[in-house]
Design a protein around this motif. Sequence first.
Motif, mmCIF file in Angstrom:
data_model
loop_
_atom_site.group_PDB
_atom_site.id
_atom_site.type_symbol
_atom_site.label_atom_id
_atom_site.label_comp_id
_atom_site.label_asym_id
_atom_site.label_seq_id
_atom_site.Cartn_x
_atom_site.Cartn_y
_atom_site.Cartn_z
ATOM 1 N N ASN A 240 36.299 -9.074 -25.590
ATOM 2 C CA ASN A 240 36.502 -9.612 -26.667
ATOM 3 C C ASN A 240 36.817 -10.873 -26.673
ATOM 4 N N LEU A 241 37.712 -11.205 -25.528
ATOM 5 C CA LEU A 241 37.935 -12.860 -25.514
ATOM 6 C C LEU A 241 36.615 -13.463 -25.430
ATOM 7 N N HIS A 242 35.785 -13.248 -24.600
ATOM 8 C CA HIS A 242 34.381 -13.789 -24.580
ATOM 9 C C HIS A 242 33.520 -13.809 -25.779
ATOM 10 N N TYR A 243 33.615 -12.633 -26.442
ATOM 11 C CA TYR A 243 32.895 -12.634 -27.499
ATOM 12 C C TYR A 243 33.064 -13.578 -28.677
ATOM 13 N N HIS A 244 34.495 -13.589 -28.851
ATOM 14 C CA HIS A 244 35.039 -14.660 -29.986
ATOM 15 C C HIS A 244 34.689 -16.117 -29.324
ATOM 16 N N ARG A 245 34.740 -16.424 -27.934
ATOM 17 C CA ARG A 245 34.506 -17.899 -27.560
ATOM 18 C C ARG A 245 33.034 -18.155 -27.946
ATOM 19 N N LEU A 246 31.977 -17.088 -27.561
ATOM 20 C CA LEU A 246 30.661 -17.223 -27.947
ATOM 21 C C LEU A 246 30.335 -17.418 -29.187
ATOM 22 N N ALA A 247 31.004 -16.643 -30.111
ATOM 23 C CA ALA A 247 30.665 -16.597 -31.632
ATOM 24 C C ALA A 247 31.039 -18.001 -32.039
ATOM 25 N N GLU A 248 32.042 -18.534 -31.642
ATOM 26 C CA GLU A 248 32.624 -19.770 -31.973
ATOM 27 C C GLU A 248 31.800 -20.891 -31.665
ATOM 28 N N SER A 249 30.884 -20.645 -30.903
ATOM 29 C CA SER A 249 30.058 -21.910 -30.185
ATOM 30 C C SER A 249 28.420 -21.659 -30.760
ATOM 31 N N THR A 250 28.432 -20.721 -31.779
ATOM 32 C CA THR A 250 27.090 -20.370 -32.334
ATOM 33 C C THR A 250 27.134 -20.620 -33.833
ATOM 34 N N GLY A 251 26.025 -21.006 -34.290
ATOM 35 C CA GLY A 251 25.807 -20.919 -35.709
ATOM 36 C C GLY A 251 26.737 -22.037 -36.347
ATOM 37 N N GLN A 252 26.855 -21.857 -37.719
ATOM 38 C CA GLN A 252 27.411 -23.096 -38.361
ATOM 39 C C GLN A 252 28.888 -23.158 -38.275
ATOM 40 N N MET A 253 29.555 -21.924 -37.211
ATOM 41 C CA MET A 253 30.952 -22.214 -36.891
ATOM 42 C C MET A 253 31.110 -23.401 -35.910
ATOM 43 N N SER A 254 30.017 -23.929 -35.369
ATOM 44 C CA SER A 254 30.041 -24.964 -34.239
ATOM 45 C C SER A 254 29.351 -26.001 -34.820
ATOM 46 N N PRO A 255 30.181 -27.520 -34.580
ATOM 47 C CA PRO A 255 29.268 -28.703 -34.822
ATOM 48 C C PRO A 255 28.136 -28.987 -34.014
ATOM 49 N N TRP A 256 28.397 -28.408 -32.921
ATOM 50 C CA TRP A 256 27.254 -28.497 -31.889
ATOM 51 C C TRP A 256 26.119 -27.905 -31.880
ATOM 52 N N TYR A 257 26.131 -26.803 -32.649
ATOM 53 C CA TYR A 257 24.799 -25.970 -32.711
ATOM 54 C C TYR A 257 23.967 -26.678 -33.497
ATOM 55 N N GLY A 258 22.622 -26.921 -33.001
ATOM 56 C CA GLY A 258 21.644 -27.195 -34.093
ATOM 57 C C GLY A 258 21.874 -28.817 -33.967
ATOM 58 N N GLY A 259 22.647 -29.534 -33.075
ATOM 59 C CA GLY A 259 22.400 -30.886 -32.846
ATOM 60 C C GLY A 259 21.543 -31.553 -32.045
ATOM 61 N N ALA A 260 20.626 -30.590 -31.348
ATOM 62 C CA ALA A 260 19.964 -31.004 -30.182
ATOM 63 C C ALA A 260 18.402 -31.317 -30.831
ATOM 64 N N GLY A 261 18.149 -31.362 -31.898
ATOM 65 C CA GLY A 261 16.771 -31.694 -32.143
ATOM 66 C C GLY A 261 15.783 -30.251 -32.752
ATOM 67 N N VAL A 262 14.707 -30.537 -32.168
ATOM 68 C CA VAL A 262 13.918 -29.668 -32.377
ATOM 69 C C VAL A 262 14.043 -28.270 -31.526
ATOM 70 N N GLY A 263 14.060 -26.995 -31.928
ATOM 71 C CA GLY A 263 14.305 -26.013 -31.201
ATOM 72 C C GLY A 263 15.658 -25.548 -31.158
ATOM 73 N N ALA A 264 16.598 -26.439 -31.817
ATOM 74 C CA ALA A 264 18.167 -26.127 -31.621
ATOM 75 C C ALA A 264 18.706 -25.174 -32.292
ATOM 76 N N ASP A 265 17.699 -24.199 -33.392
ATOM 77 C CA ASP A 265 18.330 -23.278 -34.100
ATOM 78 C C ASP A 265 17.399 -22.165 -33.820
ATOM 79 N N PRO A 266 17.862 -21.570 -32.582
ATOM 80 C CA PRO A 266 17.113 -20.505 -31.992
ATOM 81 C C PRO A 266 17.235 -19.071 -32.780
ATOM 82 N N TRP A 267 18.326 -19.042 -33.453
ATOM 83 C CA TRP A 267 18.471 -17.677 -34.270
ATOM 84 C C TRP A 267 18.298 -17.905 -35.819
ATOM 85 N N GLY A 268 17.868 -19.069 -36.082
ATOM 86 C CA GLY A 268 17.612 -19.147 -37.572
ATOM 87 C C GLY A 268 18.737 -19.100 -38.368
#
Length: 504
Positions: free
Chosen positions: A425-453
């Motif tokens: 549960n702890l790891h799931y919430h930490r991973l979820a926070e770093s994925t998608g629009q919940m994280s400012p770093w997700y999608g910030g690396a240019g091309v191919g930075a949105d692997p899950w669409g």
Amino acid sequence: MSFSSSSRLSLHHVSIAMIVMLEYLQTIMVAFASSYISGGIDAAPEEFSLAAACYAAVAVVMILSHRWLVQQFGYRTMLRLSLLSFGIGALMCGCANNVPEFIVGRMVQAVGGAAFFTASRVQILHYQGKARIPAMLAMPVGIIFGSGLAPVLAAFMVENYSWRGMFLIMVPLALLVDIVVARAVPEREPVENEQPDELHPRGVLMLAGGIFLLQFALERARFDLFSNGLHLWALGFFAVAILLGTLWHEWRRETPLISYREFTSERYVLGLSVYCFGYLIVSACNYILPVFMVQGLGIAVQNTGLLMGLSTLIGVPVAFGHLKLMMRWPYIKYYLLCGLGLLLIFGVMMERLSEDVPLATMVIPVMLLSGLFMPLVLGTAAAGTFRGVEEKVFTHAYQVKNAMREVANSMGLSWATIILQMRSNLHYHRLAESTGQMSPWYGGAGVGADPWGLLTNPSSSSLAQLGVALTRQSTLMACQDFFWGVGMVALLAAVLVAWQRRFI
């Protein structure tokens, strides 16, 4: 029944191995394929947990009544009745269509199966001197073969047939063992006690109630520890109080069911502690390993069963070598330190495994646990715990050890489940926070930075795919945390073993 005939002697050795193998085979198969069984009878986790608690409660009562039953029926007859009950229970479980039918079937199995471990060990007492050595080897061979074949057979059944096959196959196996027992096991006890055991109804009721409440609390802790933790602690303490009352009730009687006063010593208690530690670790790891390999690493169920089974079978030559070494150099502490060192290496190696690891890489660490740790630690505990226990009360001492084993196995399973739930549960919430629009770093690396669409109208299939990936990764990381903890526990236990001066 005479043991002078060489054919009868060898058949008796076979019976010692087969009796205990039957119990280990069924127990480990049920643990390995618990999710398939739950799905087959439409059981919620809490309901399957109740079945485990009922089985353990019945088993403990029957274990502690073992010698009294032998004195009533004779050893061969008692074992044959136990095999009959075990086979009928297996048939009921294999034909069960709902939770109540399955629970009743498991309780009927427990009435019979509870006798096997104790009976196998007590039969060794028929031999004296050097003639006892082959008999002593027959028992660990049965344990290791049962433990090794169980995951292989369970994986084969659930992948190719049905979970029901794991129970239905026990019916002809129980019949085969019954044929051997009828020809090889004598009716008399190996060592008869001058004073027969006496069954006290009030003591048995207290024992049954206390064990069931304790098992129920341990099983429920896997699901309600945080929502109803206070109630579970209160229930657990109440169960322990009842069991202590039962112990006091038996201790002060002239004709108890278990003559605790005649075998309880500091060495015996320390030996039980080593046994308890070993059973806790093995039970917890046997639950975590299939989860780690199938859900975390994505290894096929049949390959998982094959790896766990073959790794356990390595323990057969290890058990032979360990016995020979113990006879020549009976230094208990050093064998325990060696086993704990191997457990530490196992924990460190498993904690470092990742998703892309080849299957062959897992052979060595799994072999360290199943093929080396189990024979070294549990075999050494067997050699040290009963040293000084008189043979006339050996059966009682072994009954208490096996009753403790049932509780320790439940505790190991509950603790492993709780740790896995907390960390995943702890790891799931930490991973979820770093994925998608919940994280400012997700999608910030240019091309191919949105692997899950996820940045532009994510579809339901993309979200589902993301959920599966997060669950798998969090399970993998939680299992890695568990193995790191096993390594640290092994290190702490090694320090305690090296420091103590009593169990050497």
